[in-house]
Enzyme design. Sequence first.
Site, PDB file in Angstrom:
ATOM      1  CB  VAL A   1      42.104  49.846  26.199  1.00 25.61           C
ATOM      2  CG1 VAL A   1      41.434  49.743  27.559  1.00 25.61           C
ATOM      3  CG2 VAL A   1      43.471  49.181  26.226  1.00 25.61           C
TER       4      VAL A   1
ATOM      5  N   GLY B   1      50.427  48.947  21.811  1.00 25.65           N
ATOM      6  CA  GLY B   1      51.156  48.084  20.898  1.00 25.65           C
ATOM      7  C   GLY B   1      50.490  46.751  20.658  1.00 25.65           C
ATOM      8  CG  PHE B   2      50.791  43.589  22.870  1.00 22.17           C
ATOM      9  CD1 PHE B   2      51.544  43.387  21.730  1.00 22.17           C
ATOM     10  CD2 PHE B   2      51.362  43.322  24.100  1.00 22.17           C
ATOM     11  CE1 PHE B   2      52.837  42.907  21.809  1.00 22.17           C
ATOM     12  CE2 PHE B   2      52.663  42.844  24.189  1.00 22.17           C
ATOM     13  CZ  PHE B   2      53.398  42.635  23.035  1.00 22.17           C
TER      14      PHE B   2
ATOM     15  CG  ASP C   1      56.904  47.908  28.083  1.00 17.16           C
ATOM     16  OD1 ASP C   1      57.769  48.746  27.764  1.00 17.16           O
ATOM     17  OD2 ASP C   1      55.852  47.758  27.441  1.00 17.16           O
TER      18      ASP C   1
ATOM     19  CG  LEU D   1      38.615  53.546  27.576  1.00 13.55           C
ATOM     20  CD1 LEU D   1      38.938  52.774  28.852  1.00 13.55           C
ATOM     21  CD2 LEU D   1      37.906  54.842  27.917  1.00 13.55           C
ATOM     22  N   GLY D   2      41.587  53.905  24.017  1.00 11.62           N
ATOM     23  CA  GLY D   2      42.911  54.111  23.439  1.00 11.62           C
ATOM     24  C   GLY D   2      43.404  52.845  22.777  1.00 11.62           C
ATOM     25  CD  GLU D   3      44.731  50.473  17.931  1.00 12.98           C
ATOM     26  OE1 GLU D   3      45.041  49.497  17.231  1.00 12.98           O
ATOM     27  OE2 GLU D   3      43.953  51.365  17.574  1.00 12.98           O
TER      28      GLU D   3
END
Length: 439
Positions: A130, A126-127, A241, A122-124
């Site tokens: 997903v 900083g950590f 954050d 689904l995406g990426e």
Amino acid sequence: MRPSCFLRWDLYTYSKAFDNITVASPPPKPPVTVPQPAGDQNNSTDNDNKGISAGVVVAITVPTVMAVLILLVVGFIIFRRRKPYQRAEIESESDISSTDSLVYDFKTIEAATNKFSMSNKLGEGGFGAVYKGKLSNGTEVAVKRLSKKSGQGTREFRNEAVLVSKLQHRNLVRLLGFCLEGEEKILIYEFVPNKSLDFFLFDPVKQSQLDWTLRYKIIGGIARGVLYLHQDSRLTIIHRDLKASNILLDANMNPKISDFGLATIFRMEQTQENTSRIVGTYGYMSPEYAMHGQYSMKSDIYSFGVLVLEIISGKKNSSFYQTDEAHDLVSYAWRLWSNGTPSELVDPAIADSFQRNEVVRCVHIGLLCVQEDPSERPTLSSIVMMLTSNTMTLPVPRQPGLSFQSRIGKDPLDTDQFSTTRSLIGSVDDASITDLYPR
């Protein structure tokens, strides 16, 4: 409790040379007899013995009790002064061991995501990445697999897992479980189909799907979610954050706050904490946090204010650059407010659908949230009232403090996608250099 003493004496000179010689002591003088009432002679002797015994007991007991009390007080003070993240980590370890129902094994997660295939990604952030997954019972989930090279270690992972598992609110993403096997650190969330707010808000094509009614609803939902973190949950939590990419949208476009890896637990009476490790995202950090490492509830409120201005304008604060005295979105919004034209901040994609009085009120609230002095920023409970009441009189905002982004200049990296470590060339205090860990 009376004073007492013990006296010993001899009537002859003692020397080691006379160890084997027995010296006869003179006969003792007859005791002086003092007449006493009948029956009191034995009582006098008993009272003296009891007095000596009581004195000895008191002399031993009182210092011992005092020493124990002092040790208990010192230990309590040390415990109370321990840093929140240390207490949170201890709490997390015990809580994770007791939440067996939330634990998933790695093979189950691997099967749910088809071995973390790219088609399910689904995406990426900083950590880590997903993935979309589907459990054996048919439940769709979002699987956050932390990168082995990411800055989030075991402490951040446990922090997020335990915190989110305890939080229950319609505007917070719900944690279903986690996995901690070897180097694998995985969080399993409810699946939110409409991705994150920034996916729509900053896309020239998709931002028109967010009309003003929907944006106003999202602002209110985020405010209620942060209010729950600060005031209504069992724990007082500072998110640290808040940004558009950490606001997920469900099937009905209701906002859900996510990503608690940097969150901090505050004690009930605690209002502020200092840190030398500055973590967060450029453009959303409050001035006192970015420059001095001081964070509090008012730090989240500053980030919320930036987020409100972004939702109104459809522009990202950290990438907003004007040549005419506006270095970022906050400065630009203040200039329009000062000129009496706050409605010009509205995203052109919704120029025909917005309610002017609601927009002006939201711009007003956003500017109050980004005041340089934290004490002048409203609380979340006040913000929710401002959003829901048209009769409430709002304070007059002052010129906001410069955001951290505008102080250091343009950042060439996309901080929403990569977590980096950086040292500033200089800071406000010439005697120190601040290490930053932006998201």
